[in-house]
Design an enzyme around this catalytic site. Structure first.
Site, PDB file in Angstrom:
ATOM      1  N   ARG A 108     -21.340  -3.649  -5.629  1.00 29.46           N
ATOM      2  CA  ARG A 108     -20.123  -3.969  -4.861  1.00 29.46           C
ATOM      3  C   ARG A 108     -20.588  -3.999  -3.411  1.00 29.46           C
ATOM      4  O   ARG A 108     -21.477  -4.757  -3.077  1.00 29.46           O
ATOM      5  CB  ARG A 108     -19.042  -2.917  -5.159  1.00 29.46           C
ATOM      6  CG  ARG A 108     -17.656  -3.340  -4.743  1.00 29.46           C
ATOM      7  CD  ARG A 108     -16.587  -2.346  -5.197  1.00 29.46           C
ATOM      8  NE  ARG A 108     -16.712  -1.037  -4.569  1.00 29.46           N
ATOM      9  CZ  ARG A 108     -15.859  -0.036  -4.746  1.00 29.46           C
ATOM     10  NH1 ARG A 108     -14.804  -0.186  -5.531  1.00 29.46           N
ATOM     11  NH2 ARG A 108     -16.042   1.129  -4.147  1.00 29.46           N
ATOM     12  N   LYS A 133      -6.469   6.403   1.207  1.00 32.77           N
ATOM     13  CA  LYS A 133      -6.258   4.946   1.175  1.00 32.77           C
ATOM     14  C   LYS A 133      -5.113   4.583   0.226  1.00 32.77           C
ATOM     15  O   LYS A 133      -4.657   5.437  -0.550  1.00 32.77           O
ATOM     16  CB  LYS A 133      -7.553   4.252   0.736  1.00 32.77           C
ATOM     17  CG  LYS A 133      -7.931   4.568  -0.713  1.00 32.77           C
ATOM     18  CD  LYS A 133      -9.335   4.102  -1.052  1.00 32.77           C
ATOM     19  CE  LYS A 133      -9.680   4.464  -2.481  1.00 32.77           C
ATOM     20  NZ  LYS A 133     -11.113   4.250  -2.773  1.00 32.77           N
ATOM     21  N   MET A 138      13.102  -6.513 -13.147  1.00 31.60           N
ATOM     22  CA  MET A 138      12.470  -6.481 -11.821  1.00 31.60           C
ATOM     23  C   MET A 138      12.887  -5.239 -11.039  1.00 31.60           C
ATOM     24  O   MET A 138      12.064  -4.584 -10.416  1.00 31.60           O
ATOM     25  CB  MET A 138      12.825  -7.754 -11.044  1.00 31.60           C
ATOM     26  CG  MET A 138      12.048  -7.904  -9.754  1.00 31.60           C
ATOM     27  SD  MET A 138      12.495  -9.398  -8.853  1.00 31.60           S
ATOM     28  CE  MET A 138      11.649 -10.656  -9.785  1.00 31.60           C
ATOM     29  N   TYR A 186      16.684  -8.223 -21.284  1.00 26.44           N
ATOM     30  CA  TYR A 186      16.096  -9.555 -21.456  1.00 26.44           C
ATOM     31  C   TYR A 186      15.389  -9.689 -22.793  1.00 26.44           C
ATOM     32  O   TYR A 186      14.666  -8.783 -23.219  1.00 26.44           O
ATOM     33  CB  TYR A 186      15.055  -9.814 -20.361  1.00 26.44           C
ATOM     34  CG  TYR A 186      15.633 -10.079 -18.999  1.00 26.44           C
ATOM     35  CD1 TYR A 186      16.512 -11.133 -18.770  1.00 26.44           C
ATOM     36  CD2 TYR A 186      15.275  -9.269 -17.918  1.00 26.44           C
ATOM     37  CE1 TYR A 186      17.027 -11.373 -17.499  1.00 26.44           C
ATOM     38  CE2 TYR A 186      15.778  -9.508 -16.645  1.00 26.44           C
ATOM     39  CZ  TYR A 186      16.651 -10.555 -16.447  1.00 26.44           C
ATOM     40  OH  TYR A 186      17.145 -10.791 -15.194  1.00 26.44           O
TER      41      TYR A 186
HETATM   42  C1  LIG Z   1     -11.606   5.444  -3.362  1.00 26.39           C
HETATM   43  C2  LIG Z   1     -12.934   5.964  -3.030  1.00 26.39           C
HETATM   44  C3  LIG Z   1     -13.239   7.304  -3.258  1.00 26.39           C
HETATM   45  C4  LIG Z   1     -12.299   8.270  -3.963  1.00 26.39           C
HETATM   46  O1  LIG Z   1     -12.402   8.088  -5.355  1.00 26.39           O
HETATM   47  P1  LIG Z   1     -11.620   9.070  -6.396  1.00 26.39           P
HETATM   48  O2  LIG Z   1     -12.180   8.710  -7.712  1.00 26.39           O
HETATM   49  O3  LIG Z   1     -10.183   8.724  -6.267  1.00 26.39           O
HETATM   50  O4  LIG Z   1     -11.895  10.453  -5.969  1.00 26.39           O
HETATM   51  C5  LIG Z   1     -14.472   7.756  -2.833  1.00 26.39           C
HETATM   52  N1  LIG Z   1     -15.363   6.931  -2.250  1.00 26.39           N
HETATM   53  C6  LIG Z   1     -15.109   5.634  -2.028  1.00 26.39           C
HETATM   54  C7  LIG Z   1     -16.126   4.771  -1.383  1.00 26.39           C
HETATM   55  C8  LIG Z   1     -13.898   5.089  -2.426  1.00 26.39           C
HETATM   56  O5  LIG Z   1     -13.636   3.804  -2.220  1.00 26.39           O
END
Ligand SMILES: *Cc1c(COP(=O)(O)O)cnc(C)c1O
Length: 355
Positions: free
Chosen positions: A100, A5, A291, A243
């Site tokens: 969550r 992701k 930036m 800056y």
């Molecule tokens: C992002 C995520 C992971 C991976 O977590 P890491 O700490 O990067 O290994 C695993 N399970 C879920 C549900 C996640 O959202």
């Protein structure tokens, strides 16, 4: 499961899937949009969408021949998924203490009753997520979550009927230091990219030295972030840089301009703090991060010129600047440092470790 992701934690989604195809049993993503991108280059590896997605997007799954599986946290999500992309397999998420996503309390009993009453629904997994593995060396809270998950597992097995379920709970931290959390599948993100989830996890892993994790186990960052010098200035002592005129060198100085700023993902909190590496030497950042640019001191690196390669994260000669170093200086975590690297910047996949 290779969690890819957020543009593979900044490493490049397509490049990472390309590199891991055939090695990972599963890919894990956050969104349906990411799943579509994975499917373009990998049509068949099992794929799990773990984030919260808008039900309106479910219809997009219909076009995919080997469908991703989805994590759901409500009966409504199960229903709209089956209406809009019939037959899409799903995993229930149970909230065991993170507050969550996930079915919480009596909502979990309710969905189990619903699923027991609908044995044709393609329910295929039960998962949870730990709240407090990475920040501690005492895993008391994770063990409580594991206990709750074990109960949820028993109840799920009763409700599942003939459906075979996959049970999973561990992200990198738990996969490394809590062997009982590994179950059928581990969902590893940060460690896959060669970074520890935290210092505490590293300490815990070091003190384990069991067959589960060899004593010499270590991780090696996969990513190097490089740029080139685009401009060089020679300035007199006392001339302000950047800056706010926050830096005035005490000696006559050579200053290199690099085409990377906070837009490109170089955190503004690194202003006057971090170093970059040029020809194996550390060059301190001068003044504020702009930036799209930063300025660094190259007075002590006479061979540095326009076009010279600069390492922002990685190793050059005997020197290293890690994502952990930058995270420490900017008061965040390595996860944020690499995911912040702007997705438009070119990623180059090296299959062999460079010298
Ligand atoms: C992002 C995520 C992971 C991976 O977590 P890491 O700490 O990067 O290994 C695993 N399970 C879920 C549900 C996640 O959202």
């Amino acid at each position: 499961m290779a969690v890819v992701k957020s543009n593979a934690y900044g490493h490049g989604l397509e490049e990472t899937v390309e590199a891991l195809r055939g090695f990972a049993d599963w890919f894990g993503v956050n969104s349906i949009e990411e799943a579509l991108r994975v499917r373009k280059i990998d049509p068949a590896t099992p794929l799990l969408i773990m984030g919260a997605n808008e039900p309106e997007q479910y219809a997009a799954l219909k076009e995919i021949s080997v469908k991703p599986e989805l994590v759901v946290s409500s009966i409504e999500a199960i229903q709209s998924l089956q209406e809009q992309a019939p037959g899409t397999r799903f995993h229930l998420k149970v909230d065991t203490g993170m507050s969550r996503l996930g079915f919480h309390g009596s909502a979990f009993e309710t969905v189990l009753t619903y699923l027991a009453d609908h044995p044709a629904l393609p329910w295929c997994g039960l998962m949870t997520h730990f709240a407090n593995v990475e920040d501690v060396t005492d895993q008391e809270y994770a063990l409580l979550q594991l206990e709750r998950f074990a109960k949820a597992r028993e109840k799920s097995l009763q409700a599942a009927g003939k459906r075979a379920l996959l049970f999973h709970s561990a992200a990198s931290g738990a996969a490394l230091i809590l062997p009982s959390a590994r179950m059928d599948l581990v969902r590893v993100g940060i460690s896959l990219y060669g970074m520890w989830p935290s210092r505490e996890t590293r300490i815990s892993a070091r003190s384990m030295s069991s067959a589960d994790l060899p004593a010499d186990f270590d991780l090696m960052p996969a990513l190097t972030w490089k740029t080139r010098i685009v401009h060089v200035n020679s300035i007199e002592a006392g001339t302000p840089v950047g800056y706010g005129c926050t830096h005035r060198p005490v000696q006559d100085s050579r200053v290199a301009v690099l085409p990377v700023g906070y837009f490109e993902g170089y955190d503004r909190r690194l202003s006057n703090q971090s170093h970059v590496l040029i020809r194996g030497k550390r060059a301190p950042l001068l003044g504020r991060v702009c930036m799209n640019m930063i300025m660094v001191d190259i007075t002590h690196i006479p061979e540095a010129a326009v076009g010279t390669e600069v390492v922002l994260i990685g190793t050059s000669g005997a020197e290293t600047v890690s994502a952990d170093d930058l995270a420490g200086l900017s008061d965040t975590i390595n996860y944020q440092v690499t995911t912040a690297i702007q997705s438009d910047l070119t990623r180059i996949l090296l299959r062999e470790i460079p010298e």
